[in-house]
Scaffold this motif. Structure first.
Motif, PDB file in Angstrom:
ATOM      1  N   UNK B 340       0.845  -1.192   0.000  1.00  0.00           N
ATOM      2  CA  UNK B 340       0.000   0.000   0.000  1.00  0.00           C
ATOM      3  C   UNK B 340       0.880   1.242   0.000  1.00  0.00           C
ATOM      4  N   UNK B 341       0.482   2.225  -0.761  1.00  0.00           N
ATOM      5  CA  UNK B 341       1.278   3.448  -0.853  1.00  0.00           C
ATOM      6  C   UNK B 341       0.431   4.638  -0.448  1.00  0.00           C
ATOM      7  N   UNK B 342       1.065   5.570   0.277  1.00  0.00           N
ATOM      8  CA  UNK B 342       0.342   6.737   0.780  1.00  0.00           C
ATOM      9  C   UNK B 342       1.145   7.998   0.468  1.00  0.00           C
ATOM     10  N   UNK B 343       0.407   9.077   0.213  1.00  0.00           N
ATOM     11  CA  UNK B 343       1.040  10.378  -0.024  1.00  0.00           C
ATOM     12  C   UNK B 343       0.436  11.380   0.950  1.00  0.00           C
ATOM     13  N   UNK B 344       1.319  12.047   1.695  1.00  0.00           N
ATOM     14  CA  UNK B 344       0.872  13.003   2.704  1.00  0.00           C
ATOM     15  C   UNK B 344       1.363  14.406   2.352  1.00  0.00           C
ATOM     16  N   UNK B 345       0.597  15.393   2.818  1.00  0.00           N
ATOM     17  CA  UNK B 345       1.046  16.778   2.801  1.00  0.00           C
ATOM     18  C   UNK B 345       1.424  17.138   4.228  1.00  0.00           C
TER      19      UNK B 345
END
Lengths: 178, 460
Positions: B340-345
C-alpha cells in the motif's frame, strides 16, 4: 458527471446508489441471461455482480468507460460462476467439426430474442461462455484463453462447436415450423 | 464457411444489441443490504481542498509573523545613527559663559624661562617653535610667548571660569602666553606672582570631547555595521525516515519527504520556520481470502440400478452405473500480500535557536507538524490461481486516518559556502502525537520516527 455520480455513491447516498443500479441493471441482466443456463442463475450472477461493483467502486480510477468497467465485472462474475465446469475444456481434443449444411439466415432473423436466448442457454457451459465472449462481447480467442485459462485453440474449437450446435438446433426449429 | 459463420455472428449480435430486460425487484433488495458503508469524507479528503487550505495557512502564518516581528520598525537606538556634526553646540551648555570656542594658533617669538620642578609642559603635536635659543639648558624649556594683542588670530581661546581645571590668570600687563598644548604649567612672569598656572585649554577639552564624540560615533558606526538585520531564507530538503511501532507487530515503515521551508531570522539567535512538504510512505497490505478450489479430484461409478441376467452359468447381476465426477469443495484460506502506498502533505511550524562559528551554524528547532493524507493506493487482493471461487476477502491491514499531528525536533548543522548559499544537514526526531492508523487496530499510542534532513538553503 460520472465522477460526481460515483462520488455520491461513495458518500453513502442511497438514492445515488439505487440510481446507478437502475441505470445499468437492465443491460447487465441481459448479459447475465446470455451467460447463464437459466433465469435463476442469471439473477444470482446479477446480484453477486452488483455487490462486487459497489464493494470495489472506491477503487475505480476514472480511467476508461465506467459502463465498460461494470460490464467486465459482471462478465467475470459469470465466468467465476461456471469456472469449475470449464475444467475439462483443455482436455478436449480438437476434433474434426462436421460441416453443416447451408444455413438459412432468414430463420435466425425471424427468431425472437427469447427464442435465441433459449437456444444459447441450451448450449453446454463451455460452449455458451466462449460463444458469448467471442460473438457478442467481441473478445479475441487470445483474451478468452487468458480469462478462462485455456489455450487459444481450445477457445476456437469451443466456438466452432457452439455454432455447430446452434445451427443444428436452428435447423430443427425450421423443420418444426415447416 | 467463415463467411457463413460471420453472418450468424452478426445476426446474433444485432439481436442482442438492445436486449435490456428489466430484472426482478428482489435483486435490488438483496444488493442494497450488502452494499458496504463507505468511510465519511471530510473537508480534507479532497485533494485540491487540502492544497488550498495549506496555502492559506502558510500565508496566514507569514502575515502574523510580519506584524509580530516587524523588521522595519525604528528603535530609539537609531538616533545614534545620525549624530550631530556641530561640535560647538554639543560642547557648551547654557551654564557656560563662553558661547563659542576658538582655537588658537601659535605665533610669536619665544622666550625662555627657567623652569621649576613643578612646571610641566606637554606639547601637542601641533606645537611649533620658530626659534630655539642656544642657551637653553636641560632644565629650561622653551615657552612660547605672544603679545597680547597683535598676533592673535581669529580663533582665540577664552577659558571659561567655570571650568575648575583651568587656573589661567590673565593679566593685561603680563605676557600672555597662549599655547596649543594639552596641559601646561606656566609660571607667571610677573615678579610677585608665583602662581603656577595649569592650563587645560578648552582646546584640550574640545579635543578630548571631540575624541570622545568621535569615539562614540565610531562605536555607533561599529555597532551599526554589526547590528543584526532580520532576513528570510528558503531551503529545499529531502528526508528519509524510519517509523517505529514498538508495541505492535507492524513492521517498521519507511517514508521519504520532500519539502520547501521558509525561515525568518528575527534576531541573531532565534528564528521561525514553516513550509510545505510531500511525504511518501508505504506499508504492507494483507488480505485473507476464503475460497474453494473446485479441483477435479476424480470420478467413480455410481450404481443406480442392478438387474439380473439369467445365463447358463447362473444368475449374473448387472450393475448399471453412471460416472460421477468429484470436485474439491473444501474451503481454503490464502493470504495475499500487497504494497500500500500513501502520499501526505506536511505542514510544520518550528521555532529555533542557532549560533554561528566560522562558517558553520549550529541550530536546534522544534514544533508541531500536521500531516494530511492526500492519496492512497491500496491494491486489491489477488490470487495467482484464477480457477477458484472466492467466498470472502478480509483486509487485515489497519485503515489510515486522514490527518495526524506530530511533534518535530531537529538538530541542524549548516555549512555556509557563500554569502547566500549553504548546505544543511539535520538529524530529526518525530514524535507522533496521534498514530497514522485508527486507534482500535494499533497498540502503540505514540509511534516515533528518526530521519536525516538534508538540503540547500538560500538566504535573501
Amino acid at each position: 458527471m460520472k465522477k460526481d455520480f460515483i462520488k455520491e455513491c461513495l458518500s453513502n447516498d442511497a438514492k445515488a446508489q439505487e440510481k446507478l443500479y437502475r441505470l445499468f441493471a437492465p443491460k447487465m441482466y441481459g448479459i447475465c441471461l446470455r451467460f447463464a443456463k437459466n433465469r435463476m442463475e442469471a439473477e444470482d450472477i446479477l446480484q453477486d455482480g452488483f455487490i462486487k461493483i459497489f464493494t470495489n467502486l472506491k477503487y475505480f480510477r476514472n480511467e476508461g468507460s465506467f459502463e465498460g468497467w461494470i460490464r467486465r465485472t459482471i462478465i467475470n462474475t459469470a465466468i467465476n460462476h461456471y469456472k469449475k465446469n470449464l475444467r475439462d475444456l483443455n482436455n478436449i481434443a480438437i476434433e474434426h467439426i462436421n460441416i453443416t449444411n447451408k444455413t438459412d439466415d432468414d430463420i435466425i432473423s425471424k427468431l425472437s430474442v427469447d427464442e435465441l436466448l433459449e437456444l444459447i442457454n441450451e448450449l453446454p457451459d463451455g460452449y455458451r461462455i466462449v460463444f458469448n465472449l467471442n460473438v457478442i462481447e467481441g473478445y479475441t480467442h487470445k483474451e478468452i484463453g487468458k480469462m478462462l485459462n485455456i489455450s487459444e485453440n481450445t477457445s476456437k474449437s469451443q466456438l466452432s462447436r457452439a455454432k455447430h450446435n446452434l445451427k443444428k438446433k436452428i435447423i430443427k426449429l425450421k423443420i418444426r415450423s415447416n | 464457411m467463415k463467411e457463413k459463420y460471420k453472418n450468424i455472428d452478426n445476426l446474433f449480435k444485432q439481436k442482442f444489441e438492445d436486449f435490456n430486460p428489466e430484472p426482478p425487484g428482489h435483486i435490488w433488495d438483496n444488493v442494497k443490504t450488502n452494499i458496504p458503508v463507505y468511510p465519511k469524507n471530510n473537508i480534507f479528503s479532497n485533494y485540491f481542498t487540502k492544497i488550498f487550505i495549506s496555502i492559506i495557512a502558510i500565508i496566514a502564518i507569514l502575515i502574523a509573523g510580519y506584524f509580530i516581528f516587524d523588521p522595519f520598525k525604528s528603535s530609539p537606538d537609531d538616533k545614534i545613527l545620525n549624530p550631530t556634526t556641530d561640535q560647538t553646540k554639543i560642547l557648551f551648555d547654557t551654564n557656560n559663559k563662553i558661547q563659542d570656542v576658538e582655537i588658537r594658533e601659535i605665533k610669536t617669538e619665544e622666550t625662555f624661562a627657567e623652569t621649576k620642578n613643578n612646571i610641566k609642559t606637554n606639547y601637542s603635536e601641533n606645537t611649533e617653535f620658530e626659534t630655539f635659543d642656544d642657551n637653553l639648558s636641560n632644565n629650561k624649556i622653551p615657552v612660547e610667548k605672544t603679545t597680547a594683542n597683535d598676533d592673535l588670530q581669529k580663533n582665540r581661546t577664552n577659558i571659561p571660569e567655570s571650568n575648575t581645571d583651568i587656573l589661567a590668570q590673565n593679566n593685561s600687563d603680563d605676557l600672555t602666553q597662549y599655547i596649543e598644548i594639552e596641559e601646561v604649567k606656566i609660571e607667571n612672569l610677573s615678579d610677585n606672582s608665583e602662581t603656577t598656572a595649569l592650563i587645560t585649554t578648552e582646546e584640550n577639552k574640545i579635543n578630548s570631547d571631540n575624541e570622545i564624540r568621535k569615539e562614540n560615533i565610531d562605536n555607533t558606526k561599529y555597532q551599526n555595521k554589526f547590528k543584526f538585520n532580520p532576513y528570510f531564507s528558503i531551503g529545499v530538503y529531502i528526508t528519509p525516515e524510519f517509523i517505529f511501532y514498538p508495541d505492535d507487530s507492524i513492521p517498521n515503515n519507511q517514508s521519504y519527504n520532500f519539502d520547501v521551508s521558509v525561515s525568518y531570522h528575527f534576531s541573531n539567535y532565534y528564528f521561525i520556520q514553516t513550509g510545505l512538504g510531500i511525504s511518501f510512505s508505504n506499508d504492507d497490505g494483507k488480505y485473507t481470502i476464503d475460497y474453494e478450489r473446485c479441483d477435479y479430484m476424480g470420478s467413480y461409478e455410481d450404481v443406480y440400478d442392478v438387474t439380473f441376467d439369467t445365463t447358463p452359468q447362473g444368475i449374473i447381476p448387472i450393475y448399471h452405473t453412471k460416472t460421477v465426477d468429484v470436485y474439491d469443495s473444501v474451503r481454503h484460506i490464502s493470504i495475499s500480500q500487497t504494497k500500500n502506498k500513501y502520499t501526505y502533505l506536511q505542514i510544520p511550524l518550528l521555532f529555533g535557536y542557532n549560533f554561528s562559528k566560522n562558517k558553520i551554524t549550529y541550530s536546534v528547532k522544534g514544533g508541531p507538524s500536521l500531516s494530511v493524507l492526500l492519496f492512497d493506493n491500496i491494491p486489491d487482493a489477488n490470487l495467482q490461481d484464477e480457477y477458484i471461487k472466492i467466498i470472502r476477502i478480509n483486509q487485515k491491514m489497519p485503515i489510515r486516518i486522514q490527518t495526524n499531528w506530530q511533534f518535530l525536533v531537529n538538530f541542524g548543522f549548516n555549512y555556509r559556502f557563500s554569502d547566500s548559499f549553504s548546505i544543511s544537514m539535520e538529524p530529526s526526531l518525530r514524535y507522533y502525537i496521534r498514530s497514522a492508523y485508527e486507534k482500535k487496530y494499533i497498540t502503540t499510542k505514540h509511534p516515533f520516527s528518526v530521519g536525516l534532513r538534508t538540503g540547500v538553503v538560500y538566504k535573501f
